[in-house]
Design an enzyme around this catalytic site. Structure first.
Site, mmCIF file in Angstrom:
data_model
loop_
_atom_site.group_PDB
_atom_site.id
_atom_site.type_symbol
_atom_site.label_atom_id
_atom_site.label_comp_id
_atom_site.label_asym_id
_atom_site.label_seq_id
_atom_site.Cartn_x
_atom_site.Cartn_y
_atom_site.Cartn_z
ATOM 1 N N TYR A 112 0.842 -1.200 0.000
ATOM 2 C CA TYR A 112 0.000 0.000 0.000
ATOM 3 C C TYR A 112 0.874 1.246 0.000
ATOM 4 O O TYR A 112 1.995 1.247 0.530
ATOM 5 C CB TYR A 112 -0.873 0.040 1.259
ATOM 6 N N TYR A 151 -0.072 -10.185 0.342
ATOM 7 C CA TYR A 151 1.040 -9.701 1.183
ATOM 8 C C TYR A 151 0.993 -10.376 2.555
ATOM 9 O O TYR A 151 -0.079 -10.775 3.026
ATOM 10 C CB TYR A 151 0.995 -8.176 1.323
ATOM 11 N N ARG A 161 -2.461 -12.189 3.507
ATOM 12 C CA ARG A 161 -3.759 -11.762 3.010
ATOM 13 C C ARG A 161 -3.886 -12.150 1.541
ATOM 14 O O ARG A 161 -2.972 -11.908 0.756
ATOM 15 C CB ARG A 161 -3.934 -10.244 3.096
ATOM 16 N N HIS A 164 -7.006 -8.654 -2.606
ATOM 17 C CA HIS A 164 -8.338 -8.129 -2.302
ATOM 18 C C HIS A 164 -8.418 -6.638 -2.581
ATOM 19 O O HIS A 164 -7.389 -5.950 -2.644
ATOM 20 C CB HIS A 164 -8.712 -8.403 -0.842
ATOM 21 N N HIS A 166 -10.651 -3.247 -1.131
ATOM 22 C CA HIS A 166 -11.571 -2.730 -0.112
ATOM 23 C C HIS A 166 -12.641 -1.857 -0.773
ATOM 24 O O HIS A 166 -12.338 -1.107 -1.713
ATOM 25 C CB HIS A 166 -10.816 -1.887 0.918
#
Length: 246
Positions: A112, A151, A161, A164, A166
């Site tokens: 991110y 990640y 995870r 995905h 959000h």
């Protein structure tokens, strides 16, 4: 004095049996975040059933294109180009038009653009990782992005995870607001994720998983994934000229 305004009705109550339990020791963050006392049911307030609506007048031309909305002129984000599309519906299957959808995600390497993200994957200088759009009259929405990478995260000794995206969806009333995540079909990390495992019903996990839609994919450009979103429905009686509800 009588009013010409359509009656305002409350939304369907949340189904606590369908949602995951707030406390799950396997998902460590939930231990500190979960309520420590029994929940108290509160009726919908006027502000929850009438609005507010957010951000409809500030949508930019590239806000629904994460491949370009942060890129320098002539450049684009690196990764597998995809299109995510679907419909926003309520619990009765009726379209929910004109709602604001916001989305954010990691880049193709699984990192991110956040100062606290210390994962060793490189940042992409042409990818910001967030965007927004508005659903149209039949609840349809779409945006273009790159497929996010998985990640690792410091929950267990080797927890990852799955890929995905959000979502935050502002419905027609604040009580319809939904924050959720979308996964990709076929990802082997989905059943291994401690957050996903807090969901007891496999049908609920299936509803969080986007399907590959080759018919809507763009040859030599982007694969398309379909992800429908269901918000809480209103109990109000429909009017023939306002099928979206009151």
């Amino acid at each position: 004095m009588s009013s010409n305004r359509a009656p305002i009705a409350s939304f369907f109550p949340r189904d606590r049996q369908w949602h995951p339990k707030p406390l799950d020791p396997g998902y460590k963050s939930s231990v500190l975040r979960a309520p420590s006392r029994p929940l108290v049911a509160v009726a919908n307030s006027l502000s929850e059933t009438t609005g507010p609506a957010f951000g409809h007048d500030i949508i930019g031309a590239l806000d629904n294109d994460l491949i370009l909305n942060f890129a320098k002129p002539g450049m684009s984000a690196v990764g597998e180009r995809i299109i995510v599309e679907g419909r926003v519906l309520d619990e009765r299957g009726l379209p929910v038009p004109n709602v604001l959808l916001e989305f954010w995600q990691a880049n193709a390497g699984g990192r991110y653009r956040h100062k606290k993200d210390g994962y060793l994957a490189a940042l992409d200088p042409n990818f910001g990782g967030c965007g927004r759009t508005i659903s149209d009259d039949d609840g349809t929405y779409a945006f273009r992005t790159i497929r996010p990478g998985p990640y690792p995260w410091p929950n267990g000794p080797n927890d990852w995870r799955p890929a995905h995206i959000h979502f935050s969806v502002f419905g027609q009333g604040f009580a319809q607001r939904l924050i959720t995540q979308m996964y990709f079909e076929g990802d082997p990390l989905i059943p291994r994720c401690p957050i996903v495992r807090t969901i007891n019903d496999p049908r609920a996990i299936d509803q969080l998983t986007a399907r590959l839609d080759m018919n809507a994919s763009v040859p030599m450009d982007a694969l398309t994934y379909r992800f429908d979103i269901i918000l809480r429905g209103s109990r109000s009686t429909l009017f023939e000229n306002r099928m979206e509800g009151n």
